[in-house]
Design a protein around this motif. Structure first.
Motif, PDB file in Angstrom:
ATOM      1  N   THR A 100       0.827  -1.203   0.000  1.00 56.15           N
ATOM      2  CA  THR A 100       0.000   0.000   0.000  1.00 56.15           C
ATOM      3  C   THR A 100       0.865   1.258   0.000  1.00 56.15           C
ATOM      4  N   LEU A 101       1.976   1.228   0.738  1.00 60.78           N
ATOM      5  CA  LEU A 101       2.817   2.415   0.900  1.00 60.78           C
ATOM      6  C   LEU A 101       3.585   2.764  -0.366  1.00 60.78           C
ATOM      7  N   PHE A 102       4.219   1.786  -1.015  1.00 60.16           N
ATOM      8  CA  PHE A 102       5.092   2.067  -2.149  1.00 60.16           C
ATOM      9  C   PHE A 102       4.315   2.746  -3.275  1.00 60.16           C
ATOM     10  N   PRO A 103       4.900   3.776  -3.927  1.00 61.24           N
ATOM     11  CA  PRO A 103       6.262   4.311  -3.794  1.00 61.24           C
ATOM     12  C   PRO A 103       6.375   5.462  -2.796  1.00 61.24           C
ATOM     13  N   ARG A 104       5.379   5.570  -1.945  1.00 61.42           N
ATOM     14  CA  ARG A 104       5.421   6.618  -0.928  1.00 61.42           C
ATOM     15  C   ARG A 104       6.447   6.235   0.145  1.00 61.42           C
ATOM     16  N   PHE A 105       6.983   7.218   0.809  1.00 62.38           N
ATOM     17  CA  PHE A 105       7.881   6.978   1.942  1.00 62.38           C
ATOM     18  C   PHE A 105       7.531   7.978   3.031  1.00 62.38           C
ATOM     19  N   TYR A 106       7.948   7.681   4.239  1.00 59.00           N
ATOM     20  CA  TYR A 106       7.709   8.651   5.313  1.00 59.00           C
ATOM     21  C   TYR A 106       8.829   8.574   6.341  1.00 59.00           C
ATOM     22  N   ASP A 107       9.011   9.675   7.032  1.00 55.27           N
ATOM     23  CA  ASP A 107       9.960   9.756   8.139  1.00 55.27           C
ATOM     24  C   ASP A 107       9.338  10.565   9.258  1.00 55.27           C
ATOM     25  N   ASP A 108       9.506  10.095  10.488  1.00 52.35           N
ATOM     26  CA  ASP A 108       8.998  10.787  11.665  1.00 52.35           C
ATOM     27  C   ASP A 108      10.107  11.581  12.332  1.00 52.35           C
ATOM     28  N   PHE A 112       6.281  15.585  14.217  1.00 53.69           N
ATOM     29  CA  PHE A 112       5.642  15.624  12.902  1.00 53.69           C
ATOM     30  C   PHE A 112       6.220  14.531  12.002  1.00 53.69           C
ATOM     31  N   ARG A 113       5.488  14.241  10.941  1.00 58.01           N
ATOM     32  CA  ARG A 113       5.894  13.250   9.950  1.00 58.01           C
ATOM     33  C   ARG A 113       5.909  13.915   8.580  1.00 58.01           C
ATOM     34  N   GLU A 114       6.913  13.570   7.766  1.00 59.91           N
ATOM     35  CA  GLU A 114       6.937  14.001   6.373  1.00 59.91           C
ATOM     36  C   GLU A 114       6.800  12.780   5.475  1.00 59.91           C
ATOM     37  N   ASP A 144      -1.296   8.902  15.215  1.00 60.47           N
ATOM     38  CA  ASP A 144      -1.084   8.818  16.662  1.00 60.47           C
ATOM     39  C   ASP A 144       0.223   8.113  16.991  1.00 60.47           C
ATOM     40  N   LYS A 145       1.049   7.876  15.962  1.00 60.39           N
ATOM     41  CA  LYS A 145       2.325   7.195  16.195  1.00 60.39           C
ATOM     42  C   LYS A 145       3.446   8.220  16.174  1.00 60.39           C
TER      43      LYS A 145
END
Length: 332
Positions: A100-108, A112-114, A144-145
């Motif tokens: 579901t995530l790919f090709p999205r990425f995230y960093d906390d 905040f999260r980007e 909430d993470k």
């Protein structure tokens, strides 16, 4: 419960998987890792698809759930038309979090999260290269993470540094080599301030052959892409490519700065994070000369290099040890 806000680039919502119309597939070559919730659900599915699910469910050496790949290293649920059998039989909401995530990425980053789109997907690469608006972040939602605690003073410095680097890339009065030079000088000064002294050797010569040596150490998904990348050289290389396709290279540098710079809040290594993008631009310039499909060139490199922890560690070590800023500038 602690709620943190999520921020994304303005182009983030444009992405939609184009499935069987994609010139590549993200469902081959990589291990298919499963989150515990998806794996637990798959073990309960009835019928023929349930039997197939259980026949391919296994665990890796760390005890995490995964699918055994079929021949040609394809996901066993990727059919001959390059469509996902799980989506066709169970619905899009039943695929794993990884898929579901790919090709999205995230960093906390603490509070905040980007999130962003990675270059390793043809459709995402097209969106990134064709998006004409200035880079900006918009609020996307909440989670909430909460990420691990960070040095917020240092994080604020990194955010301001990122804005400064984007400003350099947006400066129409500089050619691309001048932009790369200024970015490296700024980040080198920041890194020296962090270390309280000299931060890199100034006595190491850098050539494009050295870039090939780094790529030679890496693992590859596709043998054809490997051979193409390792065949690149400075022979007959026209450096005007960086001006001819300046917009592409500016997008690529912004992507690497956005994706990696703030991670320095966890290891203090600002300069190497920026060198990721400089290295990628140096390789991409040579690749553009033999690959007429710019999107194919961009996603192929990203898919091979960025989506392997082994390769990123090799790149990180080599850029830190053997690629001083002054040498990197001369590749442009």
């Amino acid at each position: 419960m602690i709620i943190i806000k999520i921020f994304v680039p303005t182009y983030f919502k444009e992405f939609r998987c184009i499935a069987d119309k994609c010139p590549d597939t993200c469902c081959a070559g990589w291990e298919v890792n499963l989150d515990p919730e998806s794996a637990e659900y798959y073990r309960t599915v009835d019928g023929v698809i349930g039997d197939k699910l259980r026949s391919f469910l296994t665990k890796d050496e760390d005890g995490d759930d995964m699918f055994t790949l079929s021949e040609c290293d394809r996901c066993p649920f990727l059919n001959k038309s390059n469509l996902c059998e799980l989506i066709l039989n169970l619905g899009e909401d039943k695929i794993s979090k990884t898929c579901t995530l790919f090709p999205r990425f995230y960093d906390d980053f603490g509070s905040f999260r980007e999130m962003g789109l990675g270059f390793g997907c043809p459709e995402a690469a097209r969106i990134l290269l064709e998006h004409n608006e200035p880079f900006s972040l918009v609020e996307y939602g909440e989670t909430d993470k909460k990420g691990e605690e960070v040095d917020y003073d240092f994080l604020e410095i990194l955010i301001k540094l990122r804005e400064r680097l984007f400003g350099i890339l947006d400066n129409d009065g500089l050619n691309f080599k001048e932009k790369i030079s200024e970015i490296l000088i700024v980040c080198r000064n920041v890194q020296c301030d962090i270390y309280g002294g000299e931060c890199e050797s100034t006595y190491i010569d850098v050539s494009f052959a050295g870039c090939i040596d780094v790529l030679t150490q890496m693992e590859f998904i596709d043998e054809k892409r490997r051979n193409i990348l390792l065949s690149l050289s400075d022979r007959d290389f026209d450096r005007n490519v960086f001006e001819k396709y300046r917009s592409d290279f500016e997008v690529l540098m912004k992507y690497y700065i956005f994706r990696y710079l703030l991670k320095a809040v966890y290891d203090d290594d600002v300069l190497t994070k920026v060198k990721y993008g400089v290295f990628a631009c140096a390789v991409m310039g040579r690749l553009y000369q033999i690959e007429p499909d710019r999107i194919k060139a961009q996603y192929g490199y990203s898919k091979e290099v960025e989506y392997s922890d082994v390769n990123l560690e090799i790149l990180d070590n080599e850029l830190y040890e053997s690629f001083p800023s002054a040498g990197l500038i001369e590749l442009f």
